[in-house]
Design a protein around this motif. Structure first.
Motif, PDB file in Angstrom:
ATOM      1  N   LEU A  17       0.829  -1.206   0.000  1.00  0.00           N
ATOM      2  CA  LEU A  17       0.000   0.000   0.000  1.00  0.00           C
ATOM      3  C   LEU A  17       0.862   1.253   0.000  1.00  0.00           C
ATOM      4  CD1 LEU A  17      -2.771   1.386   0.267  1.00  0.00           C
ATOM      5  CD2 LEU A  17      -2.551   1.147   2.758  1.00  0.00           C
ATOM      6  N   LEU A  18       1.941   1.243   0.765  1.00  0.00           N
ATOM      7  CA  LEU A  18       2.831   2.398   0.818  1.00  0.00           C
ATOM      8  C   LEU A  18       3.505   2.638  -0.528  1.00  0.00           C
ATOM      9  CD1 LEU A  18       4.138   4.619   2.501  1.00  0.00           C
ATOM     10  CD2 LEU A  18       5.891   2.974   3.186  1.00  0.00           C
ATOM     11  N   ALA A  21       0.984   4.124  -2.824  1.00  0.00           N
ATOM     12  CA  ALA A  21       0.733   5.527  -2.484  1.00  0.00           C
ATOM     13  C   ALA A  21       1.865   6.417  -2.992  1.00  0.00           C
ATOM     14  CB  ALA A  21       0.560   5.676  -0.971  1.00  0.00           C
ATOM     15  N   LEU A  24       1.520   6.693  -6.865  1.00  0.00           N
ATOM     16  CA  LEU A  24       0.418   7.575  -7.255  1.00  0.00           C
ATOM     17  C   LEU A  24       0.725   9.027  -6.912  1.00  0.00           C
ATOM     18  CD1 LEU A  24      -2.662   5.427  -6.148  1.00  0.00           C
ATOM     19  CD2 LEU A  24      -1.804   5.768  -8.470  1.00  0.00           C
ATOM     20  N   SER A  25       1.386   9.258  -5.779  1.00  0.00           N
ATOM     21  CA  SER A  25       1.731  10.617  -5.389  1.00  0.00           C
ATOM     22  C   SER A  25       2.687  11.256  -6.384  1.00  0.00           C
ATOM     23  CB  SER A  25       2.352  10.604  -3.987  1.00  0.00           C
ATOM     24  OG  SER A  25       2.743  11.888  -3.587  1.00  0.00           O
ATOM     25  N   THR A  69       6.465  14.048  -1.741  1.00  0.00           N
ATOM     26  CA  THR A  69       6.173  12.668  -1.354  1.00  0.00           C
ATOM     27  C   THR A  69       7.000  12.251  -0.146  1.00  0.00           C
ATOM     28  OG1 THR A  69       5.600  12.094  -3.634  1.00  0.00           O
ATOM     29  CG2 THR A  69       6.170  10.283  -2.166  1.00  0.00           C
ATOM     30  N   ALA A 303       1.484   5.903   4.376  1.00  0.00           N
ATOM     31  CA  ALA A 303       0.562   5.648   3.265  1.00  0.00           C
ATOM     32  C   ALA A 303      -0.693   6.508   3.371  1.00  0.00           C
ATOM     33  CB  ALA A 303       0.185   4.163   3.239  1.00  0.00           C
ATOM     34  N   LEU A 304      -1.255   6.626   4.581  1.00  0.00           N
ATOM     35  CA  LEU A 304      -2.485   7.408   4.761  1.00  0.00           C
ATOM     36  C   LEU A 304      -2.267   8.868   4.405  1.00  0.00           C
ATOM     37  CD1 LEU A 304      -5.390   7.775   5.772  1.00  0.00           C
ATOM     38  CD2 LEU A 304      -4.468   8.119   8.062  1.00  0.00           C
ATOM     39  N   LEU A 306       0.022  10.211   2.440  1.00  0.00           N
ATOM     40  CA  LEU A 306       0.234  10.385   0.997  1.00  0.00           C
ATOM     41  C   LEU A 306      -1.086  10.303   0.240  1.00  0.00           C
ATOM     42  CD1 LEU A 306       3.502   8.351   0.298  1.00  0.00           C
ATOM     43  CD2 LEU A 306       3.217  10.824   0.434  1.00  0.00           C
ATOM     44  N   LEU A 307      -1.958   9.367   0.617  1.00  0.00           N
ATOM     45  CA  LEU A 307      -3.251   9.255  -0.053  1.00  0.00           C
ATOM     46  C   LEU A 307      -4.137  10.463   0.257  1.00  0.00           C
ATOM     47  CD1 LEU A 307      -3.942   5.445   0.484  1.00  0.00           C
ATOM     48  CD2 LEU A 307      -3.218   6.587  -1.622  1.00  0.00           C
ATOM     49  N   LEU A 310      -2.876  13.237  -1.863  1.00  0.00           N
ATOM     50  CA  LEU A 310      -3.306  13.022  -3.247  1.00  0.00           C
ATOM     51  C   LEU A 310      -4.752  13.469  -3.434  1.00  0.00           C
ATOM     52  CD1 LEU A 310      -2.487  11.833  -6.005  1.00  0.00           C
ATOM     53  CD2 LEU A 310      -3.348   9.633  -5.205  1.00  0.00           C
TER      54      LEU A 310
END
Length: 344
Positions: A17-18, A21, A24-25, A69, A303-304, A306-307, A310
């Motif tokens: 997940l990280l 993220a 995507l970032s 990021t 991860a949270l 960064l999302l 985003l």
């Protein structure tokens, strides 16, 4: 509390997940880049003989999105780790790093500089971001030191007294920030408001180094106190009987939290609920053992955030929403759910 997932399953999922993220970032934003081109630019940042399109992609990735990021990754991990530390110190899964006043102190220091630069202080423009960050960091440390001092009695740290002192000084800091808000002109008021809502905008490599040093220190030290945190879940007297120096552990936890949250707030402004939501969610998934909880929270916190960043960039693109709004929209309903769940 029985874990929902085995750590051997959870850790790879969080790492995946990280990585997603981070990818995507780097790729998405007001100017979206193909994921393959983003990865190619990241692997060839110092490459030669690039086409014009490749050079533009590399510039966006290396100079704008990669620092942002990395900043989000470190801030999220630090807030989550210190959230675990505070929940262990207060023996309460609803505790938050802001309880010891570090966030409000950092906000007070930053507000003083933001308003002061517009009314009383003149500095070179190039120095203003660094002075702002230094003031926020110093404010967080000073308020936390005062909370700790008020919580000491007869050589012992009274956790309940420290909690009340944190609440009182947070309210006092909020009142002073309100006074600064009243004194601010329109442009300063806008800067003050956006800083208090948090943002990863304006990240640069030169501003990452202080946070990197603190983040590495927090990530190294807190897992070394996992056994002490586990013992403190049983109570302070039981932890003493197990051979831990409880007062020293308390001082170290408070200092580590003050340094970590102070540096995070200085770098990105006020970002709430990460230190509350992530540790509690990871505790539900992996259990209360801090040896497993701390690494899981660091991965999930990065991860949270960064999302969330985003989402802040994409929801109102090409404008940008303050990230504190996004984390509050995520964290507040989760907090209400925890309260309802605890009542049940």
């Amino acid at each position: 509390m029985n874990p929902v997932l085995n750590w051997r399953v959870l850790y790879p999922l969080l790492a995946a997940l990280l990585l997603l993220a981070v990818w995507l970032s780097l790729a998405l934003g007001p100017v979206s880049l193909p994921l393959a081109d983003t990865l190619r630019a990241l692997l060839n940042i110092t490459g030669l003989n690039l086409t014009e399109v490749q050079a533009q992609t590399e510039l966006i990735v290396s100079q704008i999105r990669l620092p942002r990021t990395l900043l989000g990754l470190m801030v999220g991990a630090v807030l989550a780790l210190t959230g675990v530390a505070m929940q262990g110190l207060f023996r309460n899964p609803l505790a938050d790093p802001g309880l010891i006043g570090v966030s409000s102190g950092a906000a007070l220091g930053a507000s003083l500089v933001i308003v002061g630069l517009s009314r009383w202080i003149t500095l070179p423009v190039v120095l203003e971001p660094y002075v702002l960050s230094a003031a926020a960091f110093a404010g967080g440390l000073l308020v936390t030191a005062l909370v700790y001092r008020l919580g000491r009695r007869d050589g012992q740290t009274q956790v309940a007294t420290m909690l009340l002192a944190g609440i009182a000084l947070t309210a006092l800091s909020g009142a002073i920030i309100g006074l600064f808000t009243y004194l601010a002109d329109d442009s300063t008021l806008r800067a003050l408001t956006f800083w208090n809502l948090g943002s990863l905008n304006g990240a640069s490599y030169s501003r990452l180094w202080p946070l990197l040093v603190v983040a590495l220190g927090v990530a190294y030290w807190l897992p070394r106190r996992a056994d002490a945190l586990n013992a403190m879940l049983l109570g302070e007297s039981e932890a003493r009987h197990l051979g831990f120096d409880v007062e020293r552990v308390k001082r170290e936890l408070i200092l580590c939290t003050a340094l970590g949250v102070g540096a995070a707030v200085a770098a990105a402004g006020m970002i709430g609920f990460v230190g509350l939501v992530v540790p509690h969610l990871m505790r539900l998934l992996v259990g209360p053992d801090h040896r497993l909880l701390l690494p899981a929270s660091a991965l999930a916190g990065g991860a949270l955030l960064l999302l969330a960043d985003l989402a802040a960039r994409l929801i109102v693109a090409p404008a940008e929403m303050p990230i504190g709004i996004v984390t509050a929209l995520i964290g507040a309903p989760f907090f209400i759910y925890l309260l309802i769940r605890s009542r049940g």
